[in-house]
Design an enzyme around this catalytic site. Structure first.
Site, PDB file in Angstrom:
ATOM      1  N   GLU A  38       0.789  -1.222  -0.157  1.00  0.00           N
ATOM      2  CA  GLU A  38      -0.070  -0.153  -0.159  1.00  0.00           C
ATOM      3  C   GLU A  38       0.765   1.303  -0.012  1.00  0.00           C
ATOM      4  O   GLU A  38       0.603   2.229  -0.730  1.00  0.00           O
ATOM      5  CB  GLU A  38      -0.934   0.110   1.342  1.00  0.00           C
ATOM      6  CG  GLU A  38      -2.156  -1.152   0.949  1.00  0.00           C
ATOM      7  CD  GLU A  38      -3.161  -0.691   0.001  1.00  0.00           C
ATOM      8  OE1 GLU A  38      -3.223   0.677  -0.333  1.00  0.00           O
ATOM      9  OE2 GLU A  38      -3.376  -1.405  -0.897  1.00  0.00           O
ATOM     10  N   CYS A 200     -16.231   2.138 -19.811  1.00  0.00           N
ATOM     11  CA  CYS A 200     -17.577   2.236 -19.535  1.00  0.00           C
ATOM     12  C   CYS A 200     -18.458   1.248 -20.039  1.00  0.00           C
ATOM     13  O   CYS A 200     -19.508   0.552 -19.402  1.00  0.00           O
ATOM     14  CB  CYS A 200     -18.301   3.745 -19.836  1.00  0.00           C
ATOM     15  SG  CYS A 200     -17.607   5.002 -19.016  1.00  0.00           S
TER      16      CYS A 200
END
Length: 355
Positions: A38, A200
């Site tokens: 991370e 999309c």
């Protein structure tokens, strides 16, 4: 069926079919491995991080080995990743975990957030992915997904926008499958809901995406208000002895390239020569100007002019603190943390190149 349930189920269903599950830090999951990944992934692409993560794990397989390492060893493996404060904080955090917490990571977002270099979102990622704790995250990928889905105006760095995004993240995070949902949201932003060319047509959220319905989904999130970056300049002094070694100085822990090793700097040729005669008394040299280049930081541009001083003989003394000086041999690299422009110059201008 609530929107939150619809949203999370759509994300989880997509992840189970298409999400990434073979990244190095997704194997042998532990708080340590998730934490390191991370921190490395902050403002850095996955493809860039993978080889760094693998080398880091090989050298520092657990928090104890990282805590006991020298800072130079840590920053050496960080060289090229940028944002070096992340590496310094990682090292400091490991020391804290070992000295104060018996080598165990805290098991709450609040306690994790108190450690050096760990913010709320990173703490939540560690808790949810490695501990199964229900905790919303809000990294760059998640911000992009949420601002598009809800067509939220404003730059996500603004406090009011950020607060709204945290509220939405909390509402949408399910009370089950914490690890999978956290990874799914990261993956969705990284692989489909990308910054410039979102896919999309195959996104699981497109039926309800308000950003898509505007016809201009890429306007979300809004860009940070433009601010012209100032330009600074410096001379980097590549002092080279007859053996082809270069004099490096360790920079202060705070500020640009904190704790890394770099060439000495000067404002102009005159001050460079004065520094050289004071620091290496009695030396003779010939100078060589190399091609200048620009290095860009997050807040300014730095125009760098390298100036090589070829010493005719090895100096008898270096009037700098011994523990902050090092003669670096590009053909036998030392395990030091190097500023990226310095590493580039050393790689490009090895002893053979400058003969």
């Amino acid at each position: 069926m609530s929107k939150a349930f619809t949203f999370s189920e759509a994300v989880l269903n997509w992840y189970h079919q298409h999400g990434r599950k073979d990244l190095p830090w997704q194997q042998a999951i532990s708080p340590y491995r998730v934490w390191v990944s991370e921190i490395m992934l902050q403002q850095t692409q996955v493809t860039t991080v993978i080889p760094y993560f693998e080398r880091f794990m090989q050298r520092f397989p657990d928090v104890q080995s990282l805590a006991s390492a020298e800072q130079d060893d840590v920053l050496h493996l960080w060289t090229g990743l940028g944002y070096y404060a992340r590496g310094r904080n990682l090292h400091a955090c490991a020391k804290r975990i070992v000295s104060d917490l018996n080598g165990e990571f805290p098991r709450s977002v609040e306690q994790l957030s108190e450690l050096p270099g760990i913010g709320r979102s990173t703490a939540a990622a560690i808790a949810s992915i490695s501990m199964g704790i229900n905790a919303p995250i809000l990294d760059g990928n998640v911000k992009r997904v949420l601002t598009r889905f809800f067509a939220i105006d404003g730059w996500p760095g603004e406090l009011k926008v950020q607060n709204r995004l945290w509220t939405l993240a909390e509402e949408l995070t399910p009370d089950h499958s914490s690890r999978e949902y956290t990874q799914a949201m990261m993956d969705l932003g990284a692989t489909l809901c990308t910054r410039s060319k979102p896919a999309c047509g195959i996104c699981p959220l497109q039926p309800q995406c308000a950003g898509l319905q505007t016809g201009k989904p890429t306007q979300f999130p809004n860009s940070k208000p433009k601010k012209e970056k100032p330009v600074k300049s410096t001379l980097l002094l590549m002092v080279r002895n007859p053996d082809g070694q270069y004099l490096l100085l360790q920079r202060p822990q705070q500020g640009i390239w904190g704790g890394l090793w770099s060439f000495p700097e000067a404002e102009d040729a005159g001050s460079a020569e004065r520094w050289l005669t004071q620091t290496l008394p009695g030396v003779h040299w010939r100078s060589e100007w190399l091609t200048a280049f620009r290095h860009t930081f997050s807040h300014y541009h730095l125009d760098i002019q390298p100036l090589v001083f070829h010493l005719h003989a090895q100096p008898s003394a270096v009037r700098e603190a011994p523990d902050t000086t090092h003669w670096y041999d590009p053909d036998r690299p030392s395990t030091l943390g190097l500023a990226a422009p310095v590493k580039m110059l050393l790689d490009r201008h090895s002893a053979e190149d400058l003969l």
